[in-house]
Enzyme design. Structure first.
Site, mmCIF file in Angstrom:
data_model
loop_
_atom_site.group_PDB
_atom_site.id
_atom_site.type_symbol
_atom_site.label_atom_id
_atom_site.label_comp_id
_atom_site.label_asym_id
_atom_site.label_seq_id
_atom_site.Cartn_x
_atom_site.Cartn_y
_atom_site.Cartn_z
ATOM 1 N N HIS A 1 0.810 -1.221 0.000
ATOM 2 C CA HIS A 1 0.000 0.000 0.000
ATOM 3 C C HIS A 1 0.842 1.269 0.000
ATOM 4 C CE1 HIS A 1 -3.224 -2.869 0.670
ATOM 5 N NE2 HIS A 1 -3.900 -1.993 -0.047
ATOM 6 N N ARG B 1 -10.483 3.834 -1.402
ATOM 7 C CA ARG B 1 -9.982 3.025 -0.281
ATOM 8 C C ARG B 1 -10.313 3.761 1.026
ATOM 9 N NH1 ARG B 1 -5.564 1.877 -4.156
ATOM 10 N NH2 ARG B 1 -5.347 -0.382 -4.301
ATOM 11 N N ARG C 1 -15.379 1.594 -1.294
ATOM 12 C CA ARG C 1 -15.113 0.277 -0.709
ATOM 13 C C ARG C 1 -15.154 0.417 0.804
ATOM 14 N NH1 ARG C 1 -9.436 -2.570 -1.454
ATOM 15 N NH2 ARG C 1 -8.671 -0.901 -0.117
ATOM 16 N N GLU D 1 -11.039 -10.891 -4.903
ATOM 17 C CA GLU D 1 -9.596 -10.779 -4.638
ATOM 18 C C GLU D 1 -9.059 -11.969 -3.850
ATOM 19 O OE1 GLU D 1 -8.708 -7.165 -2.522
ATOM 20 O OE2 GLU D 1 -10.442 -7.324 -1.225
ATOM 21 N N ASN E 1 -4.309 -7.289 -6.864
ATOM 22 C CA ASN E 1 -3.185 -7.226 -5.916
ATOM 23 C C ASN E 1 -3.279 -8.356 -4.899
ATOM 24 O OD1 ASN E 1 -2.786 -4.857 -7.246
ATOM 25 N ND2 ASN E 1 -3.582 -3.557 -5.611
ATOM 26 N N ASP E 2 -4.461 -8.492 -4.324
ATOM 27 C CA ASP E 2 -4.641 -9.573 -3.352
ATOM 28 C C ASP E 2 -4.867 -10.916 -4.036
ATOM 29 O OD1 ASP E 2 -4.271 -8.530 -0.767
ATOM 30 O OD2 ASP E 2 -6.119 -7.383 -0.986
ATOM 31 N N ARG F 1 2.514 -9.782 -0.835
ATOM 32 C CA ARG F 1 2.677 -8.719 -1.836
ATOM 33 C C ARG F 1 3.651 -7.625 -1.407
ATOM 34 N NH1 ARG F 1 -3.381 -6.010 -1.594
ATOM 35 N NH2 ARG F 1 -2.415 -4.049 -2.185
ATOM 36 N N CYS G 1 -9.514 -3.379 -10.588
ATOM 37 C CA CYS G 1 -9.010 -2.219 -9.841
ATOM 38 C C CYS G 1 -7.655 -2.469 -9.184
ATOM 39 C CB CYS G 1 -10.030 -1.780 -8.788
ATOM 40 S SG CYS G 1 -10.268 -2.984 -7.490
HETATM 41 C C1 PEP Z 1 -6.483 -5.334 -4.636
HETATM 42 O O1 PEP Z 1 -6.306 -6.139 -3.736
HETATM 43 O O2 PEP Z 1 -6.187 -5.553 -5.828
HETATM 44 C C2 PEP Z 1 -7.074 -4.014 -4.356
HETATM 45 C C3 PEP Z 1 -7.393 -3.198 -5.332
HETATM 46 O O3 PEP Z 1 -7.230 -3.624 -3.063
HETATM 47 P P1 PEP Z 1 -5.989 -3.204 -2.123
HETATM 48 O O4 PEP Z 1 -4.800 -2.959 -3.011
HETATM 49 O O5 PEP Z 1 -6.390 -1.991 -1.377
HETATM 50 O O6 PEP Z 1 -5.825 -4.402 -1.255
HETATM 51 MG MG MG Z 2 -7.199 -5.884 -1.804
#
Ligand code: PEP
Ligand code: MG
Length: 578
Positions: free
Chosen positions: A190, A297, A333, A432, A455-456, A466, A503
């Site tokens: 993040h 977020r 979200r 995710e 991402n997750d 990650r 996203c």
């Molecule tokens: C993700 O997990 O891809 C996502 C967009 O949420 P975050 O990066 O805030 O976990």
């Molecule tokens: Mg996520």
């Protein structure tokens, strides 16, 4: 000159003096000082000892009720701090060896602790823990002051740190902080995401950058190539000044596209939305031509203030965002707390395995007051524009249903007080986790849209943290397993006729846009500064070319092969970006 290679997480070039932030939790690197800086370092030592003493004295006063044995421990720490001989050793070390105050404290106290630990008598050897405790207390004073100094910068710097939290990154003063480089981190941590959203050039995962740089160095941060150059020679400086000019020119050229549609050469329109963390970023999304917000977020409201936001705090943040976008969608979200986004107040409840723990929607479902407060605010804001709601980290149908049930409860509460809201507010689920991806056809029946959080999804599918630089080479959307899940989710969303957006950070990665379009994605939500570049790619391709690429990728079985193939295709489309 020294060149260090890390992971490029936020594009742009920064050339500046460093501002180094050490961490008391990691070994303090040896850093030399000039003889003229000795007095300043000694003053820092005096201040740190006095502040630590004061802290312990007032703690003793406040803790009258505390058990005597605990008070005794603090009394021992206090007498240690008052023991002038220790302080003298530290000061002598600074004078003789010309090192920083923090290095001197850490070295002298650790040596003392090691000597104690080696004594056979366990009563004495256990005192080593006390010395480490005092070391941390002094370092907190010394480094805490530095952290506070970041807020009072008066000249341009690049930040060099072991790591920065997402909240620290979000608080960086954009006027003076031109870039940052860290020892740890990953492309989708993040911290990296915040840097990208705020357009701060950044490189992470440099492993030992904090111990290689001195405060006298000149540093180049190349957020495009993932490189940091320490004390560049004349040639490198000239080359990087040129790179920086080229990059600015490209940015200006791409910015000119902001009011043009994101439409492929064969006429297919792609929705481009922005990812934001704070309402203050909404204008960046507008300037870059976002057609709304695809991922707000909202947890950053909590993280930034360090305390639980009130309903009014939430409501103000959402209404400010909506004002920027009138009738365009704003996907809020619900708070995705946990993992690397823990509010400091909850640190005491740290879990052994936080990314698999009480996180995200699970956290909200167990903290209903906090959850309902946010839902009320979102519903109240829903009459101001096209507000949508999205639940993160759904892992099964029951979780989604439970979240919806609580939303209905909150609607009933609002009905009782005749508070207006949009009763048919669109409800989305983030896909995710592998379980959500596998069950997408079922989840699709219970919601209005999907947003794929790659991402997750990558992290949980490949079992790769990650944010951990040690395993970052394993972390990639190009893994055939991830792509297979993604294909399935897109298919299920199309079949159920619900909207789908991507996203995760891949939506802003120029290398993967053709593949996503070829797989059937028609909506992307990304860091606002990346929108112009992604739009340019979309405007340069046809869907048929993308389909062909996706078909070819589907026949490949290795991450490396896929990565190379998509990269080569992207370079042909927009060579200036690489
Ligand atoms: C993700 O997990 O891809 C996502 C967009 O949420 P975050 O990066 O805030 O976990
Ligand atoms: Mg996520």
């Amino acid at each position: 000159m020294e060149i260090k290679k890390g992971i490029a997480v936020s594009p742009g070039i920064a050339i500046s003096k460093p501002f180094i932030i050490d961490s008391k939790d990691y070994r303090i690197p040896r850093r030399s000082i000039a003889p003229t800086q000795v007095d300043e370092q000694i003053k820092r030592i005096d201040d740190a000892f006095s502040a630590a003493e004061e802290e312990l004295t007032s703690f003793g006063r406040e803790q009258e009720m505390v058990e005597e044995s605990i008070r005794d421990i603090f009394a021992v720490h206090l007498s240690f701090l008052r023991d002038e001989s220790f302080k003298k050793q530290v000061i002598t070390f600074i004078k003789d060896d010309l090192v920083t105050a923090e290095y001197a404290v850490s070295t002298i106290l650790r040596e003392a602790a090691a000597k104690l630990a080696a004594v056979e008598d366990s009563y004495i050897s256990e005192r080593a823990a006390d010395i480490y405790d005092i070391e941390k207390r002094l370092l907190t004073q010394l480094l805490g002051k530095i952290t506070r100094d970041v807020d009072q910068l008066s000249e341009e710097v690049v930040i060099i740190a072991h790591d920065l939290t997402p909240t620290q990154t979000a608080s960086l003063n954009r006027t003076f902080v031109k870039g940052f480089a860290t020892d740890s981190g990953g492309r989708t941590s993040h911290t990296a995401i915040v840097a990208r959203c705020l357009a701060i050039p950044a490189v992470v995962a440099l492993e030992d950058i904090t111990s290689t740089i001195t405060s006298e160095s000149t540093v180049i941060i190349d957020g495009n190539r993932g490189v940091v150059i320490i004390d560049p020679d004349e040639d490198a400086l000239v080359q990087y000044e040129r790179y920086a000019r080229d990059f600015n020119r490209l940015e200006i050229k791409l910015k000119a596209l902001s009011d043009k549609p994101a439409i492929t050469r064969d006429g297919v329109e792609i929705e481009l939305l922005g990812n934001i963390e704070f309402p203050g970023e909404a204008h960046l999304a507008v300037e870059n031509g976002a057609g709304g917000i695809g991922l707000y977020r909202s947890e950053f409201l909590y993280l930034y203030s360090g305390s639980e936001p009130t309903e009014e705090d939430h409501y103000e943040a959402y209404s400010e965002t909506v004002r920027n976008f009138k009738d365009q969608p704003i996907v809020i979200r619900t708070m995705d707390l946990g993992g690397d986004k823990l509010p400091h107040v909850k640190r005491s409840e740290a879990e052994g395995n936080p990314v698999l723990g009480l996180k995200s929607i699970r956290y909200c479902l167990q903290n209903l007051t906090l959850f309902k407060t946010q839902l009320r605010a979102i519903l109240r804001a829903s009459v101001l524009g096209d507000v949508r709601i999205m639940f993160p980290m759904i892992t099964n149908l029951q979780e989604l249903r439970q979240a919806k049930m609580i939303l209905r409860d909150v609607m009933e509460d609002l009905d009782e007080y005749a508070v207006p809201y949009n009763a048919s507010i669109p409800i989305g689920a983030m896909i995710e986790t592998p379980s959500a991806a596998l069950m997408a056809s079922l989840l699709a029946k219970d919601c209005d849209f999907f947003s794929v959080g790659t991402n997750d999804l990558i992290q949980y599918t490949l079992a790769v943290d990650r944010a951990n630089e040690r395993v970052s080479s394993l972390y990639s959307v190009a893994d055939p397993a991830v792509l297979r899940l993604l294909r399935g989710v897109i298919h299920d969303a199309h079949k159920a006729k619900i909207a789908l957006s991507v996203c995760g950070e891949v939506a802003g990665d120029p290398e993967y846009i053709m593949l996503l379009l070829g797989m059937g994605v028609r909506s992307l939500s990304l860091a606002p500064p990346m929108i112009p570049e992604i739009k340019q790619i979309i405007r340069s391709v046809t869907i048929e070319e993308c389909n062909q690429l996706a078909r070819k990728i589907a026949t490949m079985d290795s991450q490396r092969q896929i990565k190379n193939y998509v990269r080569d295709a992207a370079i042909k489309i927009l060579p200036e970006a690489f």
